[in-house]
Design a protein around this motif. Structure first.
Motif, PDB file in Angstrom:
ATOM      1  N   MET A   1       0.954  -1.344  -0.058  1.00 27.08           N
ATOM      2  CA  MET A   1      -0.021   0.045  -0.076  1.00 27.08           C
ATOM      3  C   MET A   1       1.065   1.256  -0.115  1.00 27.08           C
ATOM      4  O   MET A   1       0.573   2.201  -0.675  1.00 27.08           O
ATOM      5  N   GLN A   2       1.888   1.237   0.840  1.00 31.42           N
ATOM      6  CA  GLN A   2       2.840   2.392   0.967  1.00 31.42           C
ATOM      7  C   GLN A   2       3.622   2.539  -0.507  1.00 31.42           C
ATOM      8  O   GLN A   2       3.575   3.865  -1.037  1.00 31.42           O
ATOM      9  N   ARG A   3       3.905   1.456  -1.129  1.00 34.37           N
ATOM     10  CA  ARG A   3       4.456   1.868  -2.421  1.00 34.37           C
ATOM     11  C   ARG A   3       3.628   2.289  -3.467  1.00 34.37           C
ATOM     12  O   ARG A   3       3.719   3.019  -4.291  1.00 34.37           O
ATOM     13  N   LEU A   4       2.338   1.784  -3.284  1.00 35.77           N
ATOM     14  CA  LEU A   4       1.315   2.319  -4.233  1.00 35.77           C
ATOM     15  C   LEU A   4       0.979   3.545  -4.137  1.00 35.77           C
ATOM     16  O   LEU A   4       0.892   4.566  -4.884  1.00 35.77           O
ATOM     17  N   GLN A   5       1.050   4.146  -2.786  1.00 30.99           N
ATOM     18  CA  GLN A   5       0.736   5.439  -2.523  1.00 30.99           C
ATOM     19  C   GLN A   5       1.837   6.345  -3.133  1.00 30.99           C
ATOM     20  O   GLN A   5       1.689   7.246  -3.778  1.00 30.99           O
TER      21      GLN A   5
ATOM     22  N   THR B   1       3.580  10.229  -7.891  1.00 26.83           N
ATOM     23  CA  THR B   1       4.465  10.818  -8.931  1.00 26.83           C
ATOM     24  C   THR B   1       3.939  10.364 -10.303  1.00 26.83           C
ATOM     25  O   THR B   1       4.275  10.778 -11.170  1.00 26.83           O
ATOM     26  N   MET B   2       2.932   9.386 -10.234  1.00 32.17           N
ATOM     27  CA  MET B   2       2.131   9.305 -11.720  1.00 32.17           C
ATOM     28  C   MET B   2       1.194  10.478 -12.156  1.00 32.17           C
ATOM     29  O   MET B   2       0.853  11.576 -11.040  1.00 32.17           O
ATOM     30  N   GLU B   3       1.328  10.675 -13.401  1.00 29.75           N
ATOM     31  CA  GLU B   3       0.636  11.853 -13.857  1.00 29.75           C
ATOM     32  C   GLU B   3      -0.185  11.458 -15.098  1.00 29.75           C
ATOM     33  O   GLU B   3       0.105  10.582 -15.683  1.00 29.75           O
ATOM     34  N   VAL B   4      -1.591  11.879 -15.045  1.00 28.27           N
ATOM     35  CA  VAL B   4      -2.546  11.512 -15.860  1.00 28.27           C
ATOM     36  C   VAL B   4      -3.110  12.894 -16.545  1.00 28.27           C
ATOM     37  O   VAL B   4      -3.413  13.867 -15.759  1.00 28.27           O
TER      38      VAL B   4
ATOM     39  N   ASP C   1      -4.514  15.574  -7.364  1.00 30.39           N
ATOM     40  CA  ASP C   1      -3.876  16.918  -7.415  1.00 30.39           C
ATOM     41  C   ASP C   1      -3.657  17.496  -8.751  1.00 30.39           C
ATOM     42  O   ASP C   1      -2.912  16.672  -9.537  1.00 30.39           O
ATOM     43  N   PHE C   2      -4.138  18.848  -9.024  1.00 32.30           N
ATOM     44  CA  PHE C   2      -3.630  19.267 -10.470  1.00 32.30           C
ATOM     45  C   PHE C   2      -2.108  19.667 -10.409  1.00 32.30           C
ATOM     46  O   PHE C   2      -1.565  19.992  -9.496  1.00 32.30           O
TER      47      PHE C   2
ATOM     48  N   VAL D   1      -5.859  18.962 -18.953  1.00 28.48           N
ATOM     49  CA  VAL D   1      -5.621  19.068 -17.257  1.00 28.48           C
ATOM     50  C   VAL D   1      -4.876  17.691 -17.113  1.00 28.48           C
ATOM     51  O   VAL D   1      -5.061  16.860 -17.330  1.00 28.48           O
ATOM     52  N   THR D   2      -3.524  18.209 -16.405  1.00 27.74           N
ATOM     53  CA  THR D   2      -2.937  17.045 -15.891  1.00 27.74           C
ATOM     54  C   THR D   2      -2.963  16.961 -14.211  1.00 27.74           C
ATOM     55  O   THR D   2      -2.891  17.882 -13.609  1.00 27.74           O
TER      56      THR D   2
END
Length: 106
Positions: free
Chosen positions: A18-22, A27-30, A48-49, A41-42
């Motif tokens: 769970m910590q690794r996923l958080q 750091t992931m951007e969509v 978070d924007f 919009v990213t």
């Protein structure tokens, strides 16, 4: 006692995953798009924007409402992508089992 120790190890392993996923979500951007790509919009994986891009052709005073609507549409698109990605990652982590009610990643 052996079962209890095994269960404790499984809980610890799940907490680490769970910590690794958080960390990965932070750091992931969509990027979500609207208006045929005129507005994007990213967001990060936590919703978070991180950025907004507006095609210069939309920068006309009489089109402000259209731009506002496109920003909302792009943000909605990005958020849906974040949620889909989160569901996919959670499914991988839990072996397809749903999260217990009330358990949130962020």
């Amino acid at each position: 006692m052996k079962d209890l120790m095994g269960m404790m190890k499984q809980v610890k392993d799940m907490q680490e995953r769970m910590q690794r996923l958080q960390d990965e979500l932070a750091t992931m951007e969509v990027t979500g798009v609207a208006g045929g790509g005129l507005v994007s919009v990213t967001l990060n994986g936590k919703g978070d924007f991180r950025g907004v891009k507006i095609d210069p052709s939309l920068m006309k005073p009489d089109e402000a409402e259209i731009v506002e609507d496109l920003i909302i549409a792009a943000a909605t698109d990005a958020k849906a992508k974040v949620e889909a990605s989160l569901q996919e990652k959670m499914s991988e982590m839990t072996g397809g089992l749903p999260l217990p009610p009330g358990l949130k990643l962020f």
